[in-house]
Design a protein around this motif. Structure first.
Motif, PDB file in Angstrom:
ATOM      1  N   GLU A   9     -69.780-110.452  16.435  1.00  0.00           N
ATOM      2  CA  GLU A   9     -70.200-111.827  16.700  1.00  0.00           C
ATOM      3  C   GLU A   9     -69.333-112.449  17.809  1.00  0.00           C
ATOM      4  OE1 GLU A   9     -70.530-113.906  13.044  1.00  0.00           O
ATOM      5  OE2 GLU A   9     -71.399-115.694  13.972  1.00  0.00           O
ATOM      6  N   TYR A  10     -68.044-112.131  17.765  1.00  0.00           N
ATOM      7  CA  TYR A  10     -67.112-112.726  18.726  1.00  0.00           C
ATOM      8  C   TYR A  10     -66.340-111.663  19.484  1.00  0.00           C
ATOM      9  CZ  TYR A  10     -67.801-116.917  15.901  1.00  0.00           C
ATOM     10  OH  TYR A  10     -68.347-117.965  15.230  1.00  0.00           O
ATOM     11  N   VAL A  11     -65.973-112.001  20.704  1.00  0.00           N
ATOM     12  CA  VAL A  11     -64.945-111.249  21.417  1.00  0.00           C
ATOM     13  C   VAL A  11     -63.898-112.257  21.883  1.00  0.00           C
ATOM     14  CG1 VAL A  11     -66.511-109.423  22.216  1.00  0.00           C
ATOM     15  CG2 VAL A  11     -66.077-111.384  23.678  1.00  0.00           C
ATOM     16  N   ALA A  49     -58.892-100.438  -2.047  1.00  0.00           N
ATOM     17  CA  ALA A  49     -59.402-101.620  -2.754  1.00  0.00           C
ATOM     18  C   ALA A  49     -60.333-102.406  -1.836  1.00  0.00           C
ATOM     19  CB  ALA A  49     -58.233-102.496  -3.190  1.00  0.00           C
ATOM     20  N   PRO A  50     -61.344-103.081  -2.422  1.00  0.00           N
ATOM     21  CA  PRO A  50     -62.259-103.870  -1.602  1.00  0.00           C
ATOM     22  C   PRO A  50     -61.473-104.926  -0.816  1.00  0.00           C
ATOM     23  CG  PRO A  50     -62.917-103.892  -3.932  1.00  0.00           C
ATOM     24  CD  PRO A  50     -61.615-103.166  -3.848  1.00  0.00           C
ATOM     25  N   GLY A  51     -61.840-105.143   0.421  1.00  0.00           N
ATOM     26  CA  GLY A  51     -61.188-106.177   1.216  1.00  0.00           C
ATOM     27  C   GLY A  51     -59.940-105.720   1.950  1.00  0.00           C
ATOM     28  N   ASN A  94     -64.856-111.824  12.919  1.00  0.00           N
ATOM     29  CA  ASN A  94     -66.013-110.916  12.862  1.00  0.00           C
ATOM     30  C   ASN A  94     -66.243-110.364  11.460  1.00  0.00           C
ATOM     31  OD1 ASN A  94     -66.943-111.012  15.559  1.00  0.00           O
ATOM     32  ND2 ASN A  94     -65.235-109.723  16.209  1.00  0.00           N
ATOM     33  N   ASP A  95     -65.398-110.780  10.533  1.00  0.00           N
ATOM     34  CA  ASP A  95     -65.495-110.337   9.136  1.00  0.00           C
ATOM     35  C   ASP A  95     -65.626-108.810   9.043  1.00  0.00           C
ATOM     36  OD1 ASP A  95     -65.476-110.778   6.384  1.00  0.00           O
ATOM     37  OD2 ASP A  95     -67.673-110.805   6.278  1.00  0.00           O
ATOM     38  N   ILE A  96     -64.743-108.123   9.753  1.00  0.00           N
ATOM     39  CA  ILE A  96     -64.791-106.656   9.814  1.00  0.00           C
ATOM     40  C   ILE A  96     -64.345-106.069   8.478  1.00  0.00           C
ATOM     41  CG2 ILE A  96     -63.895-104.602  10.980  1.00  0.00           C
ATOM     42  CD1 ILE A  96     -65.147-106.156  13.133  1.00  0.00           C
ATOM     43  N   PRO A 309     -51.858-105.755   7.764  1.00  0.00           N
ATOM     44  CA  PRO A 309     -53.011-106.111   6.924  1.00  0.00           C
ATOM     45  C   PRO A 309     -53.792-107.252   7.557  1.00  0.00           C
ATOM     46  CG  PRO A 309     -50.918-106.577   5.803  1.00  0.00           C
ATOM     47  CD  PRO A 309     -50.578-106.180   7.200  1.00  0.00           C
ATOM     48  N   VAL A 310     -55.115-107.150   7.528  1.00  0.00           N
ATOM     49  CA  VAL A 310     -55.959-108.145   8.190  1.00  0.00           C
ATOM     50  C   VAL A 310     -56.247-109.329   7.261  1.00  0.00           C
ATOM     51  CG1 VAL A 310     -58.193-108.545   9.311  1.00  0.00           C
ATOM     52  CG2 VAL A 310     -56.972-106.371   9.666  1.00  0.00           C
ATOM     53  N   TYR A 311     -56.467-109.026   5.997  1.00  0.00           N
ATOM     54  CA  TYR A 311     -56.871-110.086   5.071  1.00  0.00           C
ATOM     55  C   TYR A 311     -55.757-110.419   4.077  1.00  0.00           C
ATOM     56  CZ  TYR A 311     -61.392-109.076   7.076  1.00  0.00           C
ATOM     57  OH  TYR A 311     -62.402-108.886   7.976  1.00  0.00           O
ATOM     58  N   ALA A 312     -55.740-111.650   3.643  1.00  0.00           N
ATOM     59  CA  ALA A 312     -54.740-112.105   2.677  1.00  0.00           C
ATOM     60  C   ALA A 312     -54.890-111.306   1.383  1.00  0.00           C
ATOM     61  CB  ALA A 312     -54.936-113.582   2.402  1.00  0.00           C
ATOM     62  N   GLY A 313     -53.800-111.212   0.662  1.00  0.00           N
ATOM     63  CA  GLY A 313     -53.852-110.525  -0.630  1.00  0.00           C
ATOM     64  C   GLY A 313     -53.509-109.055  -0.518  1.00  0.00           C
ATOM     65  N   THR A 314     -53.399-108.543   0.738  1.00  0.00           N
ATOM     66  CA  THR A 314     -52.951-107.170   0.916  1.00  0.00           C
ATOM     67  C   THR A 314     -51.449-107.206   1.204  1.00  0.00           C
ATOM     68  OG1 THR A 314     -53.690-107.343   3.201  1.00  0.00           O
ATOM     69  CG2 THR A 314     -55.116-106.154   1.695  1.00  0.00           C
ATOM     70  N   PRO A 315     -50.751-106.126   0.875  1.00  0.00           N
ATOM     71  CA  PRO A 315     -49.300-106.145   1.030  1.00  0.00           C
ATOM     72  C   PRO A 315     -48.887-106.488   2.469  1.00  0.00           C
ATOM     73  CG  PRO A 315     -50.051-104.134  -0.084  1.00  0.00           C
ATOM     74  CD  PRO A 315     -51.260-104.860   0.375  1.00  0.00           C
ATOM     75  N   ALA A 316     -47.874-107.311   2.615  1.00  0.00           N
ATOM     76  CA  ALA A 316     -47.449-107.793   3.930  1.00  0.00           C
ATOM     77  C   ALA A 316     -46.809-106.692   4.761  1.00  0.00           C
ATOM     78  CB  ALA A 316     -46.459-108.937   3.757  1.00  0.00           C
ATOM     79  N   MET A 317     -46.890-106.890   6.054  1.00  0.00           N
ATOM     80  CA  MET A 317     -46.221-105.982   6.983  1.00  0.00           C
ATOM     81  C   MET A 317     -44.721-106.278   6.897  1.00  0.00           C
ATOM     82  SD  MET A 317     -47.132-105.207  10.968  1.00  0.00           S
ATOM     83  CE  MET A 317     -47.166-106.912  11.495  1.00  0.00           C
ATOM     84  N   THR A 318     -43.912-105.241   6.753  1.00  0.00           N
ATOM     85  CA  THR A 318     -42.473-105.472   6.605  1.00  0.00           C
ATOM     86  C   THR A 318     -41.775-105.344   7.944  1.00  0.00           C
ATOM     87  OG1 THR A 318     -42.274-103.164   5.981  1.00  0.00           O
ATOM     88  CG2 THR A 318     -42.275-104.761   4.214  1.00  0.00           C
TER      89      THR A 318
END
Ligand SMILES: *Cc1c(COP(=O)(O)O)cnc(C)c1O
Length: 318
Positions: A9-11, A49-51, A94-96, A309-318
């Motif tokens: 949808e977006y670039v 996991a989903p997401g 883009n909700d990839i 990680p792109v979406y919240a709730g996934t383990p953070a980048m250290t």
């Protein structure tokens, strides 16, 4: 879906998130976004996991983009931290939710009709995404031909960066190989030593050791190659040697594979009609494919710092 039938949808373009169909450029400007461009190829992978979606070594890719831009004398408007945020925002916009290729492209802005060698041009940045499924562990293999084309050298073009013009060289090699009935090419450098494949570095396994052409062999400074060197050493406990590699070593190797963001790990089972090892995917290649897939998809805690990680709730980048 293939690349032609779908678009995001977006670039990201000209400093902002824009709708895909609004991003057009006049045909007379094409030279500037091709001949004068540098780019990156980055991948995002889903987790179990989903997401879950992780971008692999995003910071290293964007640091290399800045090095590429510096080498071709583009002004750099965004810090690496800003570029990381922009890339993650774009994936979210883009909700990839699938394995995806991310391609930032920097080219000289607003230069139509001017000379190609203009100094101090502003770099315009475009970031595009498209779906790209992983072939890791799929059993896919390739045959290869040592190309009659030599890999570009330091005294002609800068092999270590992703300079778009460089790819005419590997394209000629690929076309030659395919025309001759092989899947891919392996290019030697001007010293006759093994350099790399089209858009992918090369590794071989001989005597239980992993051997790969060193950065002085005219290779691109590959982030995948660097990752696999670390994984082979630290996870598989193998010796990895970076050095000049002779052509005949290819034919006698137990295992050969190419590696890169697009290639991931691609086993090569024959070269110039010499069968490599057993002619099947080798044990070291399989083991590396497996650990690499675990790292990409978030199953290997030790290398969490390689995943953004792109979406919240996934383990953070250290
Ligand atoms: C991108 C690329 C590679 C692989 O580099 P990665 O950082 O692993 O993606 C190898 N060779 C060439 C010529 C490339 O363009």
């Amino acid at each position: 879906m293939n690349e032609q039938s779908t678009h995001p949808e977006y670039v990201w373009w000209k400093g902002g998130m824009r709708r895909w169909d609004e991003c057009t450029v006049h045909v007379t400007e094409l030279g500037w976004s091709t001949v004068g461009a540098v780019f990156e190829g980055i991948r995002a992978y889903t987790g179990d996991a989903p997401g879950e979606l992780y971008v692999f070594r995003l910071r290293e890719h964007l640091e290399r983009l800045e090095r590429s831009m510096r080498l071709v004398r583009f002004a750099i408007d965004h810090s690496v931290d800003e570029l990381i945020a922009i890339t993650l925002d774009l994936l979210r916009a883009n909700d990839i939710r699938e394995d995806t290729y991310i391609r930032p492209l920097a080219y000289a802005a607003d230069t139509s009709g001017k000379r190609f060698s203009q100094l101090g041009t502003d770099g315009e940045l475009l970031i595009n995404t498209h779906p790209m499924a992983s072939h890791l562990k799929s059993g896919m293999t390739q045959t290869a031909k040592v190309s009659s084309w030599r890999r570009i050298s330091e005294d002609v073009m800068p092999p270590r960066i992703k300079n778009l013009s460089n790819y005419r060289n590997s394209q000629l090699a690929s076309m030659e190989a395919r025309g001759d009935g092989y899947d891919t090419a392996i290019l030697l450098n001007h010293q006759g030593k093994v350099s790399e494949g089209p858009g992918a570095c090369l590794m071989l396994v001989a005597g239980g050791k992993v051997i790969t052409p060193d950065v002085g062999s005219g290779i691109l400074e590959s982030i995948t190659r660097d990752a696999l060197i670390q994984l082979a050493r630290e996870v598989l406990g193998l010796e990895v040697i970076e050095r000049e590699v002779d052509r005949t070593e290819l034919y006698l190797a137990d295992e050969v594979f190419t590696c890169g963001t697009a290639a991931e790990i691609t086993p090569i089972v024959s070269i110039d009609k010499y069968q490599i090892g057993t002619g099947e995917i080798g044990a070291v290649t399989r083991a590396l494919e497996s650990v690499f897939a675990d790292v990409l998809r978030g199953r290997e805690a030790r290398f969490a710092h390689w995943r953004a990680p792109v979406y919240a709730g996934t383990p953070a980048m250290t």
